[in-house]
Scaffold this motif. Structure first.
Motif, PDB file in Angstrom:
ATOM      1  N   TYR A 181       0.658   9.452  -5.876  1.00 51.63           N
ATOM      2  CA  TYR A 181       0.879  10.857  -5.543  1.00 51.63           C
ATOM      3  C   TYR A 181       2.356  11.202  -5.717  1.00 51.63           C
ATOM      4  O   TYR A 181       3.233  10.472  -5.252  1.00 51.63           O
ATOM      5  CB  TYR A 181       0.453  11.148  -4.106  1.00 51.63           C
ATOM      6  CG  TYR A 181      -1.042  11.101  -3.896  1.00 51.63           C
ATOM      7  CD1 TYR A 181      -1.819  12.243  -4.053  1.00 51.63           C
ATOM      8  CD2 TYR A 181      -1.673   9.913  -3.545  1.00 51.63           C
ATOM      9  CE1 TYR A 181      -3.181  12.207  -3.870  1.00 51.63           C
ATOM     10  CE2 TYR A 181      -3.040   9.867  -3.362  1.00 51.63           C
ATOM     11  CZ  TYR A 181      -3.794  11.024  -3.520  1.00 51.63           C
ATOM     12  OH  TYR A 181      -5.149  10.972  -3.344  1.00 51.63           O
TER      13      TYR A 181
ATOM     14  N   LYS B  22       0.830  -1.210   0.000  1.00 57.21           N
ATOM     15  CA  LYS B  22       0.000   0.000   0.000  1.00 57.21           C
ATOM     16  C   LYS B  22       0.864   1.259   0.000  1.00 57.21           C
ATOM     17  O   LYS B  22       0.496   2.266  -0.618  1.00 57.21           O
ATOM     18  CB  LYS B  22      -0.923  -0.012   1.217  1.00 57.21           C
ATOM     19  CG  LYS B  22      -2.033  -1.050   1.132  1.00 57.21           C
ATOM     20  CD  LYS B  22      -2.933  -0.983   2.349  1.00 57.21           C
ATOM     21  CE  LYS B  22      -4.068  -1.995   2.248  1.00 57.21           C
ATOM     22  NZ  LYS B  22      -4.960  -1.955   3.440  1.00 57.21           N
ATOM     23  N   SER B  23       1.996   1.224   0.692  1.00 57.85           N
ATOM     24  CA  SER B  23       2.886   2.387   0.712  1.00 57.85           C
ATOM     25  C   SER B  23       3.428   2.681  -0.688  1.00 57.85           C
ATOM     26  O   SER B  23       3.459   3.843  -1.121  1.00 57.85           O
ATOM     27  CB  SER B  23       4.038   2.148   1.690  1.00 57.85           C
ATOM     28  OG  SER B  23       4.952   3.217   1.678  1.00 57.85           O
TER      29      SER B  23
ATOM     30  N   ASN C 172       0.684   4.098  -2.862  1.00 62.80           N
ATOM     31  CA  ASN C 172       0.402   5.492  -2.520  1.00 62.80           C
ATOM     32  C   ASN C 172       1.463   6.428  -3.091  1.00 62.80           C
ATOM     33  O   ASN C 172       1.161   7.527  -3.574  1.00 62.80           O
ATOM     34  CB  ASN C 172       0.333   5.634  -1.000  1.00 62.80           C
ATOM     35  CG  ASN C 172      -0.178   6.989  -0.577  1.00 62.80           C
ATOM     36  OD1 ASN C 172      -0.843   7.681  -1.349  1.00 62.80           O
ATOM     37  ND2 ASN C 172       0.114   7.385   0.642  1.00 62.80           N
ATOM     38  N   GLN C 173       2.731   6.004  -3.059  1.00 62.44           N
ATOM     39  CA  GLN C 173       3.794   6.831  -3.631  1.00 62.44           C
ATOM     40  C   GLN C 173       3.683   6.928  -5.147  1.00 62.44           C
ATOM     41  O   GLN C 173       4.072   7.945  -5.729  1.00 62.44           O
ATOM     42  CB  GLN C 173       5.157   6.255  -3.245  1.00 62.44           C
ATOM     43  CG  GLN C 173       5.458   6.321  -1.759  1.00 62.44           C
ATOM     44  CD  GLN C 173       6.809   5.726  -1.420  1.00 62.44           C
ATOM     45  OE1 GLN C 173       7.703   5.693  -2.250  1.00 62.44           O
ATOM     46  NE2 GLN C 173       6.968   5.266  -0.198  1.00 62.44           N
TER      47      GLN C 173
END
Length: 308
Positions: free
Chosen positions: A221, A213-214, A217-218
């Protein structure tokens, strides 16, 4: 990470038997589905043989002309820009409006005040913007002042995402199999052993899921670091005459009060040490008097003269 759990011999045999049953059942179901699919495959083969050569050539041409679908690269984009602006405060307000318009987030803001008149006001703003709006956001930010520098970096994390997803899928399958084994286990020792292994598997799944998920997300965005610098060096305005007089009065009264307090402290010290000072003064006076009393006379009286 998988951890090995040592089971008793009977427990190991029991667990192996259960796993073998699951594998045999899956193999049997796949074999049955393959047998059911054989007639359909034969019918399709007959239909393919009945096709004319013209149709076969047209299909082959369409197949060759079809473009190859490529997966979209998963990039983590980071941008940095340095601007020289006329007013730092108004530029910061404009940047906040751009962030709200682009549906982004303000990560950090750091302003640096100049220590003397020769330095300029500077500020550093970190913002996060959706990846598909990175270019438009940079164009709007460039209109706020003079662009001194601009750079964009990208890191492809597609392989890492695929690796995490594959590991996550395998661990989830292992979790399901261990759950089935624990449901069929008979003794308490077998249940505890499988439960420990299941707990380790679930912990690993949570860690990989968080990393996945990290990264996602990177990728979704992008981060922009905006460095702002005022075009004109800061000059402190001259205070009014009344303020200057008031400041001078305050400084003088403060100096007077400090001097008075210092004299008062000195008087207190002298009062406290006055006995020692009196003793010292008495000793000096006694020594001086003793020296005058016992010192030899340097002058002699003249003898009287006899006249003839």
């Amino acid at each position: 990470m998988y951890t090995s759990v040592k089971l008793p011999r009977t427990s190991a045999l029991f667990v192996s038997a259960l796993l073998g049953g699951v594998i045999f059942t899956s193999c049997a179901s796949s074999h049955q589905s393959a047998n059911q699919a054989l007639p359909q495959i034969a019918a399709d083969g007959a239909a393919n043989k009945a096709m004319t050569p013209a149709n076969e050539s047209s299909i082959s041409q369409n197949t060759e002309a079809a473009p190859i679908a490529r997966s979209r690269p998963q990039l983590i984009k980071k941008a940095a820009m340095s601007l020289t602006v006329n007013s730092l405060d108004r530029t910061i307000d404009a940047v906040s409006q751009i962030i709200n318009k682009q549906q982004g987030d303000l990560i950090g803001l750091q302003e640096q005040q100049p220590k003397n008149d020769n330095l300029r006001y500077t500020a550093t703003i970190q913002l996060r913007i959706p990846e598909n709006r990175l270019e438009s956001t940079l164009e709007q930010l460039a209109k706020l002042g003079t662009v001194e520098s601009r750079n964009i970096t990208a890191e492809d994390v597609g392989d890492r995402l695929v690796d995490f997803q594959a590991r996550l899928t395998n661990l989830q399958k292992t979790e399901v199999n261990l759950q089935k084994i624990m449901d069929r286990a008979g003794s308490i020792r077998d249940v505890l052993s499988v439960a420990q292994e299941l707990s380790n598997i679930r912990q690993t799944i949570e860690q990989i899921n968080a990393q996945l998920k990290s990264l996602q997300n990177q990728v979704a965005y992008s981060t922009i670091t905006l460095n702002l610098e005022a075009a004109v060096s800061s000059t402190s305005p001259q205070p009014a005459f009344g303020l200057q007089v008031q400041e001078t009065w305050n400084n003088s009264t403060h100096s007077l009060s400090t001097f008075s307090v210092g004299l008062l402290k000195l008087g207190i010290w002298l009062i406290v040490y006055s006995p020692y000072l009196l003793i010292f003064a008495a000793l000096v006076y006694s020594f001086t008097r003793w020296r005058r009393t016992h010192s030899p006379r340097l002058t002699q009286t003249p003898e009287p003269t006899i006249s003839e």
